[in-house]
Write a protein that holds these residues in place. Structure first.
Motif, PDB file in Angstrom:
ATOM      1  N   GLU A 134      -7.234  -8.007  -3.070  1.00  0.00           N
ATOM      2  CA  GLU A 134      -7.402  -6.685  -3.054  1.00  0.00           C
ATOM      3  C   GLU A 134      -5.896  -5.950  -2.884  1.00  0.00           C
ATOM      4  OE1 GLU A 134      -9.166  -2.897  -2.633  1.00  0.00           O
ATOM      5  OE2 GLU A 134      -9.989  -4.874  -3.218  1.00  0.00           O
ATOM      6  N   HIS A 135      -4.955  -6.835  -2.006  1.00  0.00           N
ATOM      7  CA  HIS A 135      -3.734  -6.201  -2.357  1.00  0.00           C
ATOM      8  C   HIS A 135      -3.088  -6.047  -3.459  1.00  0.00           C
ATOM      9  CE1 HIS A 135       0.535  -6.065  -0.710  1.00  0.00           C
ATOM     10  NE2 HIS A 135       0.813  -6.827  -1.554  1.00  0.00           N
ATOM     11  N   PHE A 136      -3.145  -7.040  -4.517  1.00  0.00           N
ATOM     12  CA  PHE A 136      -2.598  -6.600  -5.840  1.00  0.00           C
ATOM     13  C   PHE A 136      -3.262  -5.775  -6.605  1.00  0.00           C
ATOM     14  CE2 PHE A 136      -1.099 -11.265  -4.957  1.00  0.00           C
ATOM     15  CZ  PHE A 136       0.198 -11.112  -4.976  1.00  0.00           C
ATOM     16  N   ARG A 137      -4.527  -5.619  -6.516  1.00  0.00           N
ATOM     17  CA  ARG A 137      -5.351  -4.620  -7.083  1.00  0.00           C
ATOM     18  C   ARG A 137      -4.968  -3.233  -6.698  1.00  0.00           C
ATOM     19  NH1 ARG A 137      -9.122  -6.494 -10.532  1.00  0.00           N
ATOM     20  NH2 ARG A 137      -9.921  -8.544 -10.247  1.00  0.00           N
ATOM     21  N   THR A 138      -4.638  -3.008  -5.186  1.00  0.00           N
ATOM     22  CA  THR A 138      -4.246  -1.600  -4.852  1.00  0.00           C
ATOM     23  C   THR A 138      -2.947  -1.502  -5.352  1.00  0.00           C
ATOM     24  OG1 THR A 138      -5.687  -2.189  -2.767  1.00  0.00           O
ATOM     25  CG2 THR A 138      -3.940  -0.517  -2.807  1.00  0.00           C
ATOM     26  N   VAL A 139      -2.066  -2.300  -5.198  1.00  0.00           N
ATOM     27  CA  VAL A 139      -0.659  -1.952  -5.836  1.00  0.00           C
ATOM     28  C   VAL A 139      -0.790  -1.487  -7.181  1.00  0.00           C
ATOM     29  CG1 VAL A 139       1.718  -2.782  -5.934  1.00  0.00           C
ATOM     30  CG2 VAL A 139       0.390  -3.452  -4.113  1.00  0.00           C
ATOM     31  N   ALA A 140      -1.558  -2.338  -7.964  1.00  0.00           N
ATOM     32  CA  ALA A 140      -1.530  -2.199  -9.777  1.00  0.00           C
ATOM     33  C   ALA A 140      -2.264  -0.888  -9.875  1.00  0.00           C
ATOM     34  CB  ALA A 140      -2.364  -3.188 -10.131  1.00  0.00           C
ATOM     35  N   ASP A 141      -3.026  -0.441  -9.136  1.00  0.00           N
ATOM     36  CA  ASP A 141      -3.837   0.803  -9.262  1.00  0.00           C
ATOM     37  C   ASP A 141      -3.046   1.977  -8.850  1.00  0.00           C
ATOM     38  OD1 ASP A 141      -6.007  -0.393 -10.249  1.00  0.00           O
ATOM     39  OD2 ASP A 141      -7.171  -0.127  -8.367  1.00  0.00           O
ATOM     40  N   ALA A 142      -1.808   1.938  -8.138  1.00  0.00           N
ATOM     41  CA  ALA A 142      -1.234   3.123  -7.479  1.00  0.00           C
ATOM     42  C   ALA A 142      -0.094   3.485  -8.646  1.00  0.00           C
ATOM     43  CB  ALA A 142      -0.326   2.392  -6.178  1.00  0.00           C
ATOM     44  N   SER A 143       0.259   2.829  -9.331  1.00  0.00           N
ATOM     45  CA  SER A 143       1.556   3.331 -10.303  1.00  0.00           C
ATOM     46  C   SER A 143       0.994   3.114 -11.813  1.00  0.00           C
ATOM     47  CB  SER A 143       2.844   2.844 -10.027  1.00  0.00           C
ATOM     48  OG  SER A 143       3.017   1.736 -10.603  1.00  0.00           O
ATOM     49  N   GLY A 144       1.762   3.591 -12.876  1.00  0.00           N
ATOM     50  CA  GLY A 144       1.666   3.191 -14.026  1.00  0.00           C
ATOM     51  C   GLY A 144       2.365   2.037 -14.704  1.00  0.00           C
ATOM     52  N   LEU A 145       3.070   1.496 -13.686  1.00  0.00           N
ATOM     53  CA  LEU A 145       4.062   0.261 -13.860  1.00  0.00           C
ATOM     54  C   LEU A 145       3.259  -1.224 -14.042  1.00  0.00           C
ATOM     55  CD1 LEU A 145       7.216   0.881 -12.174  1.00  0.00           C
ATOM     56  CD2 LEU A 145       6.822   1.327 -14.233  1.00  0.00           C
ATOM     57  N   PRO A 146       3.497  -1.985 -15.210  1.00  0.00           N
ATOM     58  CA  PRO A 146       2.948  -3.222 -15.093  1.00  0.00           C
ATOM     59  C   PRO A 146       3.435  -4.056 -13.941  1.00  0.00           C
ATOM     60  CG  PRO A 146       4.623  -3.235 -16.939  1.00  0.00           C
ATOM     61  CD  PRO A 146       4.337  -1.719 -16.254  1.00  0.00           C
ATOM     62  N   VAL A 147       2.531  -5.075 -13.706  1.00  0.00           N
ATOM     63  CA  VAL A 147       2.786  -5.934 -12.352  1.00  0.00           C
ATOM     64  C   VAL A 147       3.042  -7.298 -12.756  1.00  0.00           C
ATOM     65  CG1 VAL A 147       1.666  -6.657 -10.182  1.00  0.00           C
ATOM     66  CG2 VAL A 147       1.524  -4.274 -10.898  1.00  0.00           C
ATOM     67  N   VAL A 148       4.144  -7.917 -12.078  1.00  0.00           N
ATOM     68  CA  VAL A 148       4.469  -9.423 -12.030  1.00  0.00           C
ATOM     69  C   VAL A 148       4.088  -9.981 -10.802  1.00  0.00           C
ATOM     70  CG1 VAL A 148       6.100 -10.911 -12.334  1.00  0.00           C
ATOM     71  CG2 VAL A 148       6.253  -8.986 -13.704  1.00  0.00           C
ATOM     72  N   LEU A 149       3.021 -10.850 -10.699  1.00  0.00           N
ATOM     73  CA  LEU A 149       2.841 -11.334  -9.369  1.00  0.00           C
ATOM     74  C   LEU A 149       3.679 -12.568  -9.097  1.00  0.00           C
ATOM     75  CD1 LEU A 149      -0.926 -11.779 -10.131  1.00  0.00           C
ATOM     76  CD2 LEU A 149       0.071  -9.954  -9.023  1.00  0.00           C
ATOM     77  N   TYR A 150       3.982 -12.625  -7.867  1.00  0.00           N
ATOM     78  CA  TYR A 150       4.904 -13.467  -7.597  1.00  0.00           C
ATOM     79  C   TYR A 150       4.334 -14.409  -6.465  1.00  0.00           C
ATOM     80  CZ  TYR A 150       9.638 -15.067  -5.693  1.00  0.00           C
ATOM     81  OH  TYR A 150      10.846 -15.683  -5.245  1.00  0.00           O
ATOM     82  N   VAL A 159       2.992  -0.024  -1.852  1.00  0.00           N
ATOM     83  CA  VAL A 159       2.723   0.984  -2.768  1.00  0.00           C
ATOM     84  C   VAL A 159       3.721   2.151  -2.832  1.00  0.00           C
ATOM     85  CG1 VAL A 159       1.026   2.955  -3.041  1.00  0.00           C
ATOM     86  CG2 VAL A 159       0.095   0.475  -2.482  1.00  0.00           C
ATOM     87  N   GLU A 160       4.328   2.336  -1.672  1.00  0.00           N
ATOM     88  CA  GLU A 160       5.123   3.239  -1.553  1.00  0.00           C
ATOM     89  C   GLU A 160       6.582   2.829  -2.358  1.00  0.00           C
ATOM     90  OE1 GLU A 160       5.975   3.842   2.611  1.00  0.00           O
ATOM     91  OE2 GLU A 160       4.123   5.037   2.858  1.00  0.00           O
ATOM     92  N   LEU A 161       6.735   1.547  -2.104  1.00  0.00           N
ATOM     93  CA  LEU A 161       8.090   0.988  -3.162  1.00  0.00           C
ATOM     94  C   LEU A 161       7.753   0.969  -4.688  1.00  0.00           C
ATOM     95  CD1 LEU A 161       9.153  -1.868  -0.599  1.00  0.00           C
ATOM     96  CD2 LEU A 161      10.139   0.221  -1.080  1.00  0.00           C
ATOM     97  N   ALA A 162       6.392   0.724  -4.571  1.00  0.00           N
ATOM     98  CA  ALA A 162       6.118   0.860  -6.203  1.00  0.00           C
ATOM     99  C   ALA A 162       6.438   2.027  -6.886  1.00  0.00           C
ATOM    100  CB  ALA A 162       4.673   0.044  -6.682  1.00  0.00           C
ATOM    101  N   LEU A 163       5.784   2.974  -6.338  1.00  0.00           N
ATOM    102  CA  LEU A 163       5.859   4.362  -6.532  1.00  0.00           C
ATOM    103  C   LEU A 163       7.508   4.955  -6.729  1.00  0.00           C
ATOM    104  CD1 LEU A 163       3.112   5.920  -4.624  1.00  0.00           C
ATOM    105  CD2 LEU A 163       3.107   5.470  -7.124  1.00  0.00           C
ATOM    106  N   ASP A 164       8.183   4.464  -5.670  1.00  0.00           N
ATOM    107  CA  ASP A 164       9.681   4.781  -5.594  1.00  0.00           C
ATOM    108  C   ASP A 164      10.155   4.147  -7.019  1.00  0.00           C
ATOM    109  OD1 ASP A 164       9.453   6.082  -3.230  1.00  0.00           O
ATOM    110  OD2 ASP A 164      10.371   4.715  -2.152  1.00  0.00           O
ATOM    111  N   ALA A 165       9.987   2.714  -7.208  1.00  0.00           N
ATOM    112  CA  ALA A 165      10.565   1.945  -8.522  1.00  0.00           C
ATOM    113  C   ALA A 165      10.171   2.862  -9.561  1.00  0.00           C
ATOM    114  CB  ALA A 165      10.174   0.595  -8.475  1.00  0.00           C
TER     115      ALA A 165
END
Length: 301
Positions: free
Chosen positions: A127-143, A96-102
């Motif tokens: 739940e991990h992916f949902r938490t990250v997706a909820d944390a920032s306004g950026l679209p998410v690519v699942l890897y 989450v921290e890295l997503a916000l930094d990005a």
């Protein structure tokens, strides 16, 4: 069951390069080299650049280096290409921290790998992916790369995650073509081939394009596969895919990580790359010569 037949619009373009992270001879982050490489890749046909992924040596770059890399590449390419920042770690809070930094650094999206080593069950993965997706306004690519993480994003988990408004795409290294087609047929997720041997196959059944390590070396050649298919010349698309096989195999399936082989060849071509960081070790001369030969044969084809 909901079925969709329309190919999803490419959220980050079709031809994406999983860019290496250039370092100086002393092992420091080479931002000038990163800018020169990024400009070359975009000029040679890449619609987007994925930074700090597997190929970008994300396990051995610091959080500050990751943010600095996004800022430098954004400065170099402007709005000519999308930037997707790799933010996945084994720790949800850190991710989450890295997503916000990005997001602050100017990325257009984030690449989030399945948490590794701890091998969480599917409900925890979700739940991990949902938490990250909820944390920032950026679209998410699942890897999805179970060969490295030890944990799959199961197709049923993908189907549930597809309902999240910011989970828009998948980088697919699952080697489960049936599972991939199941998700493609029932969601609007944009699927990017993460394994170069699947570029044409996935594109032909409704995939969006690719995120390629080999694109560091031959960006225009790989893009030409998609271009030929889009032009209706499927025979040419198949021939171009086949012609790339030797270099794909030499780079990705010769016993060394793609980061090592790509940097070896880029250095040999006098393009920005530099050393790899430990525990990775550089390719030897014989390996580099073999890569150069495969590269030259593809260029001549």
């Amino acid at each position: 069951m909901t079925t969709t037949t329309a190919t999803p619009a490419p959220p980050f373009g079709r031809a994406l390069c999983a860019m290496i992270t250039p370092f100086t001879d002393s092992g420091a982050l080479d931002l000038d080299g990163a800018q020169r490489l990024a400009d070359r890749l975009v000029t040679e046909g890449c619609d987007g650049l994925v930074l700090s992924g597997t190929t970008g040596e994300s396990p051995t770059t610091t959080d500050a280096e990751k943010s600095a890399l996004v800022r430098a590449v954004r400065e170099a390419v402007g709005e000519r290409a999308s930037i997707v920042a790799g933010v996945g770690t084994a720790d949800t809070r850190h991710t989450v921290e890295l997503a916000l930094d990005a997001e602050k650094a100017g990325a257009d999206g984030v690449l989030v790998v399945t948490p590794y080593y701890s091998r969480p069950p599917q409900d925890a993965v979700e739940e991990h992916f949902r938490t990250v997706a909820d944390a920032s306004g950026l679209p998410v690519v699942l890897y999805d790369i179970p060969g490295r993480t030890g944990t799959r994003i199961e197709p049923d988990t993908m189907l549930r995650l597809a309902a999240h408004p910011r989970i828009v795409a998948v980088k697919d290294c699952s080697y489960d073509f049936l599972g991939t087609q199941k998700v493609l047929s029932r969601t609007e997720l944009a699927y990017y081939a993460g394994c170069e041997e699947h570029i044409l196959a996935l594109y032909a059944v409704g995939g969006t394009g690719y995120v390629s390590t080999v694109a560091n070396l031959v960006p225009r050649r790989l893009r030409s596969i998609l271009d030929a298919f889009d032009a209706g010349d499927t025979a040419r698309a198949a021939r171009l895919q086949q012609q790339a096989t030797e270099l794909i195999e030499s780079t990705m399936s010769a016993g060394l990580p793609g980061t090592v082989t790509v940097k070896a060849l880029l250095n040999d071509l006098d393009l920005p790359a530099g050393p790899v960081r430990a525990p990775l070790r550089p390719a030897d001369r014989k390996t580099t010569d073999g890569l150069r030969s495969a590269y030259e044969r593809l260029r001549a084809a």
